[in-house]
Motif scaffolding. Structure first.
Motif, PDB file in Angstrom:
ATOM      1  N   GLU A  48     -48.677  43.110 -71.870  1.00  0.00           N
ATOM      2  CA  GLU A  48     -47.453  43.707 -72.430  1.00  0.00           C
ATOM      3  C   GLU A  48     -46.352  43.002 -72.004  1.00  0.00           C
ATOM      4  O   GLU A  48     -46.305  42.168 -71.026  1.00  0.00           O
ATOM      5  N   GLN A  49     -45.389  42.599 -73.136  1.00  0.00           N
ATOM      6  CA  GLN A  49     -44.077  42.053 -72.763  1.00  0.00           C
ATOM      7  C   GLN A  49     -43.251  42.853 -73.566  1.00  0.00           C
ATOM      8  O   GLN A  49     -43.266  43.266 -74.895  1.00  0.00           O
ATOM      9  N   GLU A  50     -42.080  42.813 -73.010  1.00  0.00           N
ATOM     10  CA  GLU A  50     -40.574  43.424 -73.802  1.00  0.00           C
ATOM     11  C   GLU A  50     -39.422  42.826 -73.070  1.00  0.00           C
ATOM     12  O   GLU A  50     -39.518  42.128 -71.940  1.00  0.00           O
TER      13      GLU A  50
ATOM     14  N   SER B 129     -46.310  42.455 -68.187  1.00  0.00           N
ATOM     15  CA  SER B 129     -47.204  42.908 -67.000  1.00  0.00           C
ATOM     16  C   SER B 129     -48.637  42.290 -67.903  1.00  0.00           C
ATOM     17  O   SER B 129     -48.761  42.130 -68.783  1.00  0.00           O
ATOM     18  N   GLY B 130     -49.437  41.977 -66.782  1.00  0.00           N
ATOM     19  CA  GLY B 130     -50.537  41.356 -67.090  1.00  0.00           C
ATOM     20  C   GLY B 130     -51.568  41.080 -65.997  1.00  0.00           C
ATOM     21  O   GLY B 130     -51.531  42.095 -64.914  1.00  0.00           O
ATOM     22  N   ARG B 131     -52.488  40.172 -66.155  1.00  0.00           N
ATOM     23  CA  ARG B 131     -53.152  39.925 -65.013  1.00  0.00           C
ATOM     24  C   ARG B 131     -53.446  38.493 -64.471  1.00  0.00           C
ATOM     25  O   ARG B 131     -53.373  37.610 -65.290  1.00  0.00           O
TER      26      ARG B 131
ATOM     27  N   PHE C 261     -41.810  29.660 -60.649  1.00  0.00           N
ATOM     28  CA  PHE C 261     -41.904  29.353 -62.058  1.00  0.00           C
ATOM     29  C   PHE C 261     -43.462  29.666 -62.320  1.00  0.00           C
ATOM     30  O   PHE C 261     -44.102  29.048 -61.944  1.00  0.00           O
ATOM     31  N   ILE C 262     -43.601  30.712 -63.224  1.00  0.00           N
ATOM     32  CA  ILE C 262     -44.863  31.324 -63.633  1.00  0.00           C
ATOM     33  C   ILE C 262     -45.243  31.179 -64.782  1.00  0.00           C
ATOM     34  O   ILE C 262     -44.639  31.527 -65.706  1.00  0.00           O
ATOM     35  N   GLY C 263     -46.615  30.483 -64.976  1.00  0.00           N
ATOM     36  CA  GLY C 263     -47.132  30.174 -66.127  1.00  0.00           C
ATOM     37  C   GLY C 263     -47.751  31.323 -66.691  1.00  0.00           C
ATOM     38  O   GLY C 263     -48.582  31.943 -66.177  1.00  0.00           O
ATOM     39  N   CYS C 264     -47.608  31.765 -68.069  1.00  0.00           N
ATOM     40  CA  CYS C 264     -47.934  32.935 -68.825  1.00  0.00           C
ATOM     41  C   CYS C 264     -48.604  32.355 -70.058  1.00  0.00           C
ATOM     42  O   CYS C 264     -48.253  31.458 -70.722  1.00  0.00           O
TER      43      CYS C 264
ATOM     44  N   VAL D 124     -50.104  42.297 -62.526  1.00  0.00           N
ATOM     45  CA  VAL D 124     -48.888  41.737 -62.088  1.00  0.00           C
ATOM     46  C   VAL D 124     -47.725  42.061 -63.116  1.00  0.00           C
ATOM     47  O   VAL D 124     -48.060  42.638 -64.341  1.00  0.00           O
ATOM     48  N   ILE D 125     -46.773  42.278 -62.409  1.00  0.00           N
ATOM     49  CA  ILE D 125     -45.400  42.702 -63.398  1.00  0.00           C
ATOM     50  C   ILE D 125     -44.521  41.697 -63.004  1.00  0.00           C
ATOM     51  O   ILE D 125     -43.975  41.479 -61.760  1.00  0.00           O
TER      52      ILE D 125
END
Length: 160
Positions: free
Chosen positions: A99-101, A74-76, A48-51, A4-5
């Motif tokens: 990953e996050q930026e 990016s993640g899963r 609204f996406i929970g991370c 997921v990105i």
């Protein structure tokens, strides 16, 4: 492949906790408001996406991310379930951050007041952002696995 990105703005400051034990691990949870590219009449502008970020990624979120910060992650996708205190099975879906930026410079973020822009480009927000209320406790989940949204919450969100 589970990849997921996302690009969006934090709806509030990350909720950071540390695991118990000999090697405490940082766990940071936050929600991203992700603009929808196309909008049908009556639909909302954003999802609204929970991370959830673990370890070093969680520490990064704790130190640098705050409400309104625009990030690319990016993640899963990870799904799960648990039974709440009322005996109701609650289903969860989160993005586990790998990953996050930052998605904009400090200067740009300062120009936008760090606030959510509905179209991603607009003018800086003129009004101060209202304080956020916490999301409903898992025990407030409805039988279908979705949590009830408190009345009047739309007035408190900084991005509507």
């Amino acid at each position: 492949m589970n990849k997921v990105i996302l690009m969006g703005r934090l709806t509030r400051n990350p909720d950071v906790r540390y695991s118990q034990g000999e090697k405490a691990t940082c766990v940071a949870r936050y929600t991203l408001a992700v603009n929808r590219r196309f909008k049908r009449e009556g639909d909302q502008d954003a999802d609204f996406i929970g991370c959830v970020a673990f370890g070093r990624q969680g520490e990064f979120a704790e130190k640098y991310l705050k409400q309104g910060t625009k990030v690319v992650i990016s993640g899963r996708i990870q799904t799960g379930s648990y039974t709440n205190r009322d005996g109701v099975k609650v289903y969860t879906t989160d993005v586990v951050v790998e990953e996050q930026e930052f998605a904009e410079s400090k200067a740009v973020a300062a120009g936008y007041g760090g606030g959510y822009q509905p179209n991603g480009y607009g003018e800086p927000m003129a009004e101060p952002q209202p304080t956020m209320t916490s999301r409903p406790a898992p025990s407030e989940a409805v039988g279908d696995g979705f949590m009830t949204i408190p009345e009047g919450i739309e007035e408190e969100l900084p991005f509507i």
